[in-house]
Scaffold this motif. Structure first.
Motif, PDB file in Angstrom:
ATOM      1  N   ARG A   4      -7.216   1.477   7.627  1.00 36.47           N
ATOM      2  CA  ARG A   4      -6.679   0.257   7.986  1.00 36.47           C
ATOM      3  C   ARG A   4      -7.017  -0.958   6.905  1.00 36.47           C
ATOM      4  O   ARG A   4      -6.518  -1.830   6.804  1.00 36.47           O
ATOM      5  CB  ARG A   4      -7.200  -0.074   9.410  1.00 36.47           C
ATOM      6  CG  ARG A   4      -6.439   0.695  10.296  1.00 36.47           C
ATOM      7  CD  ARG A   4      -6.608  -0.127  11.756  1.00 36.47           C
ATOM      8  NE  ARG A   4      -8.162   0.260  12.430  1.00 36.47           N
ATOM      9  CZ  ARG A   4      -8.140   1.415  12.994  1.00 36.47           C
ATOM     10  NH1 ARG A   4      -7.293   2.300  13.095  1.00 36.47           N
ATOM     11  NH2 ARG A   4      -9.437   1.539  13.470  1.00 36.47           N
ATOM     12  N   ASN A   5      -8.320  -0.905   6.333  1.00 40.29           N
ATOM     13  CA  ASN A   5      -8.710  -1.791   5.330  1.00 40.29           C
ATOM     14  C   ASN A   5      -7.696  -1.913   4.167  1.00 40.29           C
ATOM     15  O   ASN A   5      -7.422  -2.839   3.634  1.00 40.29           O
ATOM     16  CB  ASN A   5     -10.073  -1.428   4.784  1.00 40.29           C
ATOM     17  CG  ASN A   5     -11.038  -1.799   5.844  1.00 40.29           C
ATOM     18  OD1 ASN A   5     -10.968  -2.913   6.425  1.00 40.29           O
ATOM     19  ND2 ASN A   5     -12.247  -1.503   5.522  1.00 40.29           N
ATOM     20  N   THR A   6      -7.233  -0.550   3.880  1.00 39.96           N
ATOM     21  CA  THR A   6      -6.252  -0.555   2.803  1.00 39.96           C
ATOM     22  C   THR A   6      -4.997  -1.005   3.076  1.00 39.96           C
ATOM     23  O   THR A   6      -4.444  -1.773   2.132  1.00 39.96           O
ATOM     24  CB  THR A   6      -6.221   1.080   2.154  1.00 39.96           C
ATOM     25  OG1 THR A   6      -7.519   1.544   1.812  1.00 39.96           O
ATOM     26  CG2 THR A   6      -5.347   1.083   1.085  1.00 39.96           C
ATOM     27  N   ILE A   7      -4.523  -0.871   4.070  1.00 38.28           N
ATOM     28  CA  ILE A   7      -3.291  -1.303   4.581  1.00 38.28           C
ATOM     29  C   ILE A   7      -3.300  -2.996   4.656  1.00 38.28           C
ATOM     30  O   ILE A   7      -2.657  -3.495   4.475  1.00 38.28           O
ATOM     31  CB  ILE A   7      -2.957  -0.765   6.119  1.00 38.28           C
ATOM     32  CG1 ILE A   7      -2.602   0.653   5.994  1.00 38.28           C
ATOM     33  CG2 ILE A   7      -1.830  -1.524   6.667  1.00 38.28           C
ATOM     34  CD1 ILE A   7      -2.471   1.385   7.067  1.00 38.28           C
ATOM     35  N   LEU A   8      -4.475  -3.409   5.365  1.00 41.28           N
ATOM     36  CA  LEU A   8      -4.711  -5.007   5.450  1.00 41.28           C
ATOM     37  C   LEU A   8      -4.929  -5.526   3.957  1.00 41.28           C
ATOM     38  O   LEU A   8      -4.179  -6.630   3.738  1.00 41.28           O
ATOM     39  CB  LEU A   8      -6.007  -5.185   6.240  1.00 41.28           C
ATOM     40  CG  LEU A   8      -6.313  -6.649   6.489  1.00 41.28           C
ATOM     41  CD1 LEU A   8      -5.276  -7.403   7.047  1.00 41.28           C
ATOM     42  CD2 LEU A   8      -7.520  -6.768   6.999  1.00 41.28           C
ATOM     43  N   GLU A   9      -5.328  -4.938   3.106  1.00 38.99           N
ATOM     44  CA  GLU A   9      -5.460  -5.473   1.533  1.00 38.99           C
ATOM     45  C   GLU A   9      -4.278  -5.527   0.958  1.00 38.99           C
ATOM     46  O   GLU A   9      -3.829  -6.513   0.462  1.00 38.99           O
ATOM     47  CB  GLU A   9      -6.493  -4.575   0.609  1.00 38.99           C
ATOM     48  CG  GLU A   9      -6.592  -4.794  -0.605  1.00 38.99           C
ATOM     49  CD  GLU A   9      -7.624  -3.857  -1.361  1.00 38.99           C
ATOM     50  OE1 GLU A   9      -7.332  -3.902  -2.629  1.00 38.99           O
ATOM     51  OE2 GLU A   9      -8.514  -3.526  -0.819  1.00 38.99           O
ATOM     52  N   TYR A  10      -3.366  -4.500   1.298  1.00 35.74           N
ATOM     53  CA  TYR A  10      -1.898  -4.346   0.561  1.00 35.74           C
ATOM     54  C   TYR A  10      -0.967  -5.493   1.315  1.00 35.74           C
ATOM     55  O   TYR A  10      -0.370  -6.151   0.498  1.00 35.74           O
ATOM     56  CB  TYR A  10      -1.268  -3.226   0.878  1.00 35.74           C
ATOM     57  CG  TYR A  10      -1.635  -1.986  -0.365  1.00 35.74           C
ATOM     58  CD1 TYR A  10      -0.626  -1.943  -1.332  1.00 35.74           C
ATOM     59  CD2 TYR A  10      -2.396  -1.207  -0.415  1.00 35.74           C
ATOM     60  CE1 TYR A  10      -0.669  -1.115  -2.464  1.00 35.74           C
ATOM     61  CE2 TYR A  10      -2.816  -0.200  -1.234  1.00 35.74           C
ATOM     62  CZ  TYR A  10      -1.828  -0.254  -2.449  1.00 35.74           C
ATOM     63  OH  TYR A  10      -2.045   0.587  -3.222  1.00 35.74           O
ATOM     64  N   ILE A  11      -1.289  -5.731   2.407  1.00 40.81           N
ATOM     65  CA  ILE A  11      -0.464  -6.933   3.396  1.00 40.81           C
ATOM     66  C   ILE A  11      -1.066  -8.141   2.651  1.00 40.81           C
ATOM     67  O   ILE A  11      -0.094  -9.069   2.663  1.00 40.81           O
ATOM     68  CB  ILE A  11      -0.525  -6.634   4.766  1.00 40.81           C
ATOM     69  CG1 ILE A  11       0.248  -5.210   5.241  1.00 40.81           C
ATOM     70  CG2 ILE A  11       0.080  -7.845   5.430  1.00 40.81           C
ATOM     71  CD1 ILE A  11      -0.065  -5.089   6.721  1.00 40.81           C
ATOM     72  N   SER A  12      -2.325  -8.262   2.503  1.00 36.42           N
ATOM     73  CA  SER A  12      -2.819  -9.737   2.285  1.00 36.42           C
ATOM     74  C   SER A  12      -2.332 -10.010   0.729  1.00 36.42           C
ATOM     75  O   SER A  12      -1.988 -11.164   0.558  1.00 36.42           O
ATOM     76  CB  SER A  12      -4.343  -9.586   2.404  1.00 36.42           C
ATOM     77  OG  SER A  12      -4.568  -9.541   3.699  1.00 36.42           O
ATOM     78  N   LYS A  13      -2.289  -8.979  -0.020  1.00 34.67           N
ATOM     79  CA  LYS A  13      -1.983  -8.934  -1.583  1.00 34.67           C
ATOM     80  C   LYS A  13      -0.278  -9.331  -1.665  1.00 34.67           C
ATOM     81  O   LYS A  13      -0.090  -9.733  -2.586  1.00 34.67           O
ATOM     82  CB  LYS A  13      -2.391  -7.840  -2.328  1.00 34.67           C
ATOM     83  CG  LYS A  13      -3.741  -7.999  -2.641  1.00 34.67           C
ATOM     84  CD  LYS A  13      -4.263  -6.904  -3.569  1.00 34.67           C
ATOM     85  CE  LYS A  13      -5.822  -7.102  -3.613  1.00 34.67           C
ATOM     86  NZ  LYS A  13      -6.171  -6.197  -4.701  1.00 34.67           N
ATOM     87  N   ASN A  14       0.376  -8.815  -0.620  1.00 37.19           N
ATOM     88  CA  ASN A  14       1.905  -8.662  -0.697  1.00 37.19           C
ATOM     89  C   ASN A  14       2.563  -9.222   0.716  1.00 37.19           C
ATOM     90  O   ASN A  14       3.120  -8.286   1.468  1.00 37.19           O
ATOM     91  CB  ASN A  14       2.476  -7.406  -0.722  1.00 37.19           C
ATOM     92  CG  ASN A  14       1.847  -6.906  -2.265  1.00 37.19           C
ATOM     93  OD1 ASN A  14       2.394  -7.053  -3.172  1.00 37.19           O
ATOM     94  ND2 ASN A  14       0.738  -5.951  -2.085  1.00 37.19           N
ATOM     95  N   PRO A  15       2.116 -10.677   0.919  1.00 35.23           N
ATOM     96  CA  PRO A  15       2.724 -11.022   2.309  1.00 35.23           C
ATOM     97  C   PRO A  15       4.207 -10.940   2.426  1.00 35.23           C
ATOM     98  O   PRO A  15       5.073 -11.343   1.437  1.00 35.23           O
ATOM     99  CB  PRO A  15       2.106 -12.399   2.300  1.00 35.23           C
ATOM    100  CG  PRO A  15       2.021 -12.612   0.892  1.00 35.23           C
ATOM    101  CD  PRO A  15       1.648 -11.623   0.143  1.00 35.23           C
ATOM    102  N   GLY A  16       4.642 -10.454   3.602  1.00 37.61           N
ATOM    103  CA  GLY A  16       6.061 -10.385   3.785  1.00 37.61           C
ATOM    104  C   GLY A  16       6.463  -9.132   3.200  1.00 37.61           C
ATOM    105  O   GLY A  16       7.809  -8.740   3.243  1.00 37.61           O
ATOM    106  N   ILE A  17       5.733  -7.811   3.188  1.00 35.73           N
ATOM    107  CA  ILE A  17       6.059  -6.701   2.816  1.00 35.73           C
ATOM    108  C   ILE A  17       6.742  -6.031   3.684  1.00 35.73           C
ATOM    109  O   ILE A  17       6.444  -6.247   4.997  1.00 35.73           O
ATOM    110  CB  ILE A  17       4.704  -5.908   2.248  1.00 35.73           C
ATOM    111  CG1 ILE A  17       5.046  -4.779   1.476  1.00 35.73           C
ATOM    112  CG2 ILE A  17       4.116  -5.506   3.225  1.00 35.73           C
ATOM    113  CD1 ILE A  17       4.058  -4.020   0.647  1.00 35.73           C
TER     114      ILE A  17
END
Length: 165
Positions: A5-18
């Motif tokens: 979940r931390n990894t997923i959240l990090e990807y979403i935070s770095k790529n908003p609108g993914i």
């Protein structure tokens, strides 16, 4: 919170609108695992999920709605080119000008302008389209431009890789 979940959240935070498929591809998770963790992140209010016309986009919960609307449209290459062109031309342009400068059919530009108006990014006055919140759009574009350009390049690379048997 789990490492996944931390990894997923990090990807979403770095790529908003993914989008979901991008996350699936980037993380290498199975469909069920990703779905489960996205559900948990949403229920814990760590992310916001927006569904619009069959398209689902993921944002960290701290991304404001007006920024999410802008980011969602900036992730569409033609819409991003329209917005960039309008920013370069004092925030306004006619349908003919945009179609000519982008080398696209008027019907294509009209379709994108309709979407931009629905999202509240553009107004139409007489025959001119005008950006609303021009400064906010420019700020969001400047802040996230690198990620948006990288994503287009990555998608192109993925397509080319898929063509190579």
């Amino acid at each position: 919170m789990s490492n996944i979940r931390n990894t997923i959240l990090e990807y979403i935070s770095k790529n908003p609108g993914i989008r979901y498929r991008e996350l699936l591809r980037m993380l290498g998770l199975t469909n069920g695992v990703l779905s489960y963790h996205l559900y948990r992140l949403e229920s814990e209010q760590m992310i916001r999920i927006e569904r619009d016309g069959g398209m689902t986009r993921y944002y960290a919960s701290d991304v404001k709605q007006d920024e999410a609307n802008i980011l969602g449209m900036l992730r569409i290459p033609t819409a991003r080119r329209i917005i960039s062109y309008m920013l370069e031309n004092d925030g306004s342009a006619t349908l003919d000008e945009i179609a000519f400068m982008l080398g696209k059919a008027q019907s294509t530009i009209f379709w994108h302008m309709k979407r931009l108006m629905e999202k509240g990014l553009v107004n139409k006055h007489d025959s001119k389209y005008m950006l609303r919140s021009k400064h906010l759009i420019a700020e969001v574009l400047a802040r996230y431009n690198e990620q948006l350009v990288e994503r287009v390049a990555d998608n192109y690379a993925d397509m080319m890789e898929d063509l190579n048997f």
